[in-house]
Design a protein around this motif. Structure first.
Motif, short mmCIF file in Angstrom:
data_model
loop_
_atom_site.label_atom_id
_atom_site.label_comp_id
_atom_site.label_asym_id
_atom_site.label_seq_id
_atom_site.Cartn_x
_atom_site.Cartn_y
_atom_site.Cartn_z
N GLU A 21 0.84 -1.20 0.00
CA GLU A 21 0.00 0.00 0.00
C GLU A 21 0.88 1.25 0.00
N PRO A 22 0.90 2.01 -1.09
CA PRO A 22 1.76 3.20 -1.17
C PRO A 22 1.51 4.20 -0.04
N ALA A 23 0.24 4.40 0.33
CA ALA A 23 -0.06 5.39 1.38
C ALA A 23 0.53 4.98 2.72
N VAL A 24 0.56 3.68 3.00
CA VAL A 24 1.12 3.20 4.26
C VAL A 24 2.65 3.28 4.22
N ALA A 25 3.22 3.04 3.05
CA ALA A 25 4.68 3.12 2.93
C ALA A 25 5.19 4.50 3.33
N GLU A 26 4.41 5.52 3.02
CA GLU A 26 4.81 6.89 3.37
C GLU A 26 4.95 7.07 4.88
N GLU A 27 4.13 6.33 5.64
CA GLU A 27 4.20 6.44 7.10
C GLU A 27 5.56 6.00 7.62
N PHE A 28 6.23 5.13 6.88
CA PHE A 28 7.53 4.62 7.29
C PHE A 28 8.67 5.42 6.67
N GLY A 29 8.34 6.57 6.12
CA GLY A 29 9.37 7.44 5.57
C GLY A 29 9.86 7.05 4.19
N VAL A 30 9.13 6.14 3.53
CA VAL A 30 9.53 5.72 2.19
C VAL A 30 8.89 6.67 1.18
N THR A 31 9.70 7.36 0.42
CA THR A 31 9.20 8.37 -0.50
C THR A 31 9.30 7.95 -1.96
N ALA A 32 9.66 6.72 -2.20
CA ALA A 32 9.79 6.23 -3.58
C ALA A 32 8.43 6.24 -4.28
N ARG A 33 8.46 6.28 -5.60
CA ARG A 33 7.23 6.18 -6.37
C ARG A 33 6.60 4.82 -6.14
N ALA A 34 5.27 4.75 -6.31
CA ALA A 34 4.53 3.51 -6.04
C ALA A 34 5.11 2.33 -6.82
N GLU A 35 5.49 2.58 -8.06
CA GLU A 35 5.99 1.49 -8.90
C GLU A 35 7.40 1.03 -8.51
N ASP A 36 8.06 1.77 -7.62
CA ASP A 36 9.41 1.40 -7.19
C ASP A 36 9.46 0.83 -5.77
N LEU A 37 8.31 0.77 -5.10
CA LEU A 37 8.30 0.33 -3.70
C LEU A 37 8.77 -1.11 -3.53
N TRP A 38 8.54 -1.93 -4.54
CA TRP A 38 8.84 -3.35 -4.44
C TRP A 38 10.32 -3.65 -4.16
N ARG A 39 11.20 -2.70 -4.50
CA ARG A 39 12.63 -2.95 -4.29
C ARG A 39 13.25 -2.05 -3.22
N GLU A 40 12.41 -1.29 -2.50
CA GLU A 40 12.92 -0.45 -1.41
C GLU A 40 13.29 -1.34 -0.22
N PRO A 41 14.52 -1.25 0.28
CA PRO A 41 14.96 -2.12 1.39
C PRO A 41 14.03 -2.06 2.61
N THR A 42 13.56 -0.86 2.96
CA THR A 42 12.68 -0.74 4.12
C THR A 42 11.38 -1.50 3.90
N VAL A 43 10.82 -1.38 2.70
CA VAL A 43 9.58 -2.07 2.37
C VAL A 43 9.79 -3.58 2.39
#
Length: 556
Positions: free
Chosen positions: A457-479
């Motif tokens: 969920e992109p909106a929830v990812a923002e809560e954890f300080g992840v600012t990557a685009r939605a299509e790039d979240l899959w490879r963010e280490p924090t995510v």
């Protein structure tokens, strides 16, 4: 309880008894009184007869949730015409199937959908709202409206509801006037609706939830309906209407919760008061959502997870889970005061239940579907020799009569060792572990262990300080790390054989109304398995790629 035996008879009672009360309206509009509604229905009914339509014919609509949808459907039903709606997301190929299978003689639509209807290749008369085709409908001299609607019988086919097609081609479920009159009685016996009630129509009009629970039931019992043409305007509609009754699918409840949490994060003082259960703040949140006059709310399609249910319970929104099918209506739900989290309630009035040896729920009632259109073989397969309808859903029931849905019989995972498992149960365990996890697909049919494709969920990812685009979240280490933890926590709630051994994070969001998810949020599992076949194979590879993960935190 209503004394009417057909929809036109119930409608006529309100036109006579409360002619100056508002019956139906669009968001931001004044709407129509019952007297005005009745006059428009009479005009349209006469106009359809003038076009050559008669009792027993079929009419399709492909419209957004707007007043005109109710007008043309009600006008047609007063003639004895069977009506059904086409999902607005339907492709030309899907439209071709629906128009052909239904035998529709006419389609009423908006200009935005005309090209797709024409591309279907079906030669069918089409009325376009923006072209004035519906406004131009006029009865011929001598048209006897009352005699026409009084000729409609309780066993006439009122409507078709096409199944979502999650396990095969859609089937056209036929329901009579009697069916929906009796279903409405069942609903209001547990969830009262009166002429003083208000609700919002925003779910697809092709689905049982909007057509049955909302449109027909409120029409029969006189509740005021506000039409919301765009789900993105639901928040606006809720604040404007202050509904007393409301129905939603889990995805809608989830989005409402996320919206509130985003506001609270921006106001630490309010967040602290909310966390402390400050009555004034909870009331303000309720009012902000438009829920401050709500009497009851229902959630269907899938059970609400505990976190979402706890949130709405905290702010004082009276919510209960229900279960139903196009073929049978709303068959289980607990009264608001007796709701039991994790279950879909008890049998609704008018239904008989029993569980088959394999756990499949069998249902019997005198207002089940008449059958599937042009499919006598499938109709016969749906019922046993004693009139019990095979739901295809696996349930358990507790000592108090509360039912819990396990999964669809056709969707159970049967692994290489012959073990039956519920993918929905596995997915629910992981999703309950973290709000970051969006729709996901558990897979393991014919395999020795289970794997999963997971969205975030992109909106929830923002809560954890992840600012990557939605299509790039899959490879963010924090995510990736958070999802690994969620899978590990979910696994802890499952038996060893059910646990997910490997997973991939999918770089897209699976939204309702897309090719992989039905408009009400159900996964099209066969479509997903075909679309992601290569990814699934990679999850079982002897030497998996770098984007294949294991739940305990190290790459496979």
């Amino acid at each position: 309880m209503t004394t009417a035996t057909t929809i036109p008879e119930a409608f006529a009672q309100h036109v006579t008894q409360r002619p100056d009360s508002t019956a139906i309206r669009d968001v931001g509009g004044d709407g129509l009184t019952w007297r005005q509604y009745g006059a428009e229905v009479e005009r349209i009914a006469g106009g359809l007869v003038g076009l050559g339509l008669r009792r027993g014919d079929t009419m399709a609509t492909m419209l957004t949730n707007r007043t005109e949808h109710a007008l043309v459907e009600m006008g047609a039903n007063h003639v004895g015409i069977t009506t059904f709606a086409i999902y607005n997301t339907s492709s030309p190929e899907q439209i071709e199937f629906l128009l052909t299978n239904s035998g529709a003689a006419i389609v009423v639509t908006e200009r935005q959908f005309v090209d797709r209807i024409r591309a279907s290749g079906v030669d069918v008369r089409t009325l376009v709202l923006e072209d004035g085709d519906v406004d131009a409908l006029t009865p011929d001299a001598g048209f006897d409206f009352e005699a026409t609607w009084r000729a409609v019988r309780p066993d006439d086919v009122l409507c078709l509801i096409y199944t979502s097609g999650t396990t095969g081609p859609p089937k056209g479920v036929e329901h009579s006037h009697h069916n929906f009159i009796e279903m409405a009685k069942s609903i209001v016996a547990r969830f009262p609706i009166t002429p003083d009630d208000r609700t919002v129509s925003y779910l697809p009009t092709a689905h049982l939830a909007d057509r049955g629970v909302l449109y027909y039931t409120n029409t029969i019992y006189g509740g005021q309906i506000t039409m919301c043409p765009d789900p993105a305007r639901l928040g606006e509609a809720m604040v404007e209407v202050r509904p007393t009754t409301f129905a939603a699918v889990p995805r809608v409840w989830e989005k409402l919760k996320l919206a509130v949490e985003a506001v609270l994060r921006g106001n630490p003082q309010m967040q602290a008061a909310f966390d402390a259960d400050d009555p004034a703040v909870l009331a303000a949140v309720r009012a902000k959502l438009g829920f401050d006059q709500l009497v009851w709310a229902q959630s269907g399609s899938a059970t609400l997870n505990s976190e979402i249910l706890s949130f709405f319970t905290k702010i004082g929104v009276p919510t209960t889970d229900l279960w139903g099918m196009s073929e049978i209506g709303i068959a289980t739900a607990a009264p608001i005061s007796a709701a039991k989290p994790g279950t879909v309630g008890t049998a609704m009035p008018g239904y008989e239940f029993k569980l088959a040896p394999d756990g499949e729920l069998l249902v019997r009632s005198d207002f089940l579907m008449l059958g599937y259109r042009k499919s006598p073989e499938k109709t016969a397969e749906a019922f046993d020799e004693d009139g019990w309808l095979r739901t295809g859903d696996i349930f358990t029931v507790d000592a108090e009569g509360y039912y819990t849905i396990i999964d669809k019989k056709k969707e159970l995972i049967i692994n290489s060792g012959g073990k039956n498992m519920s993918p929905a149960n596995i997915e629910r365990a992981v999703r309950d572990a973290s709000r970051l996890v969006g729709p996901m697909l558990a897979h393991g049919d014919g395999r020795s262990y289970n794997v999963a494709l997971i969205t975030v969920e992109p909106a929830v990812a923002e809560e954890f300080g992840v600012t990557a685009r939605a299509e790039d979240l899959w490879r963010e280490p924090t995510v990736v790390d958070l999802v690994r933890r969620a899978v590990a926590e979910g696994n802890a709630r499952l038996s060893r054989i059910e646990q997910i051994k490997r997973f991939k994070i999918v770089p897209t969001v699976w939204e309702p109304g897309t090719p992989v998810v039905t408009p009400t949020g159900k996964l099209k599992r066969n479509v997903l398995r075909a679309q992601y076949a290569q990814d699934i194979d990679e999850l079982y590879a002897a030497e998996p790629a770098s984007d294949v993960y294991e739940p305990h935190g190290r790459e496979a």
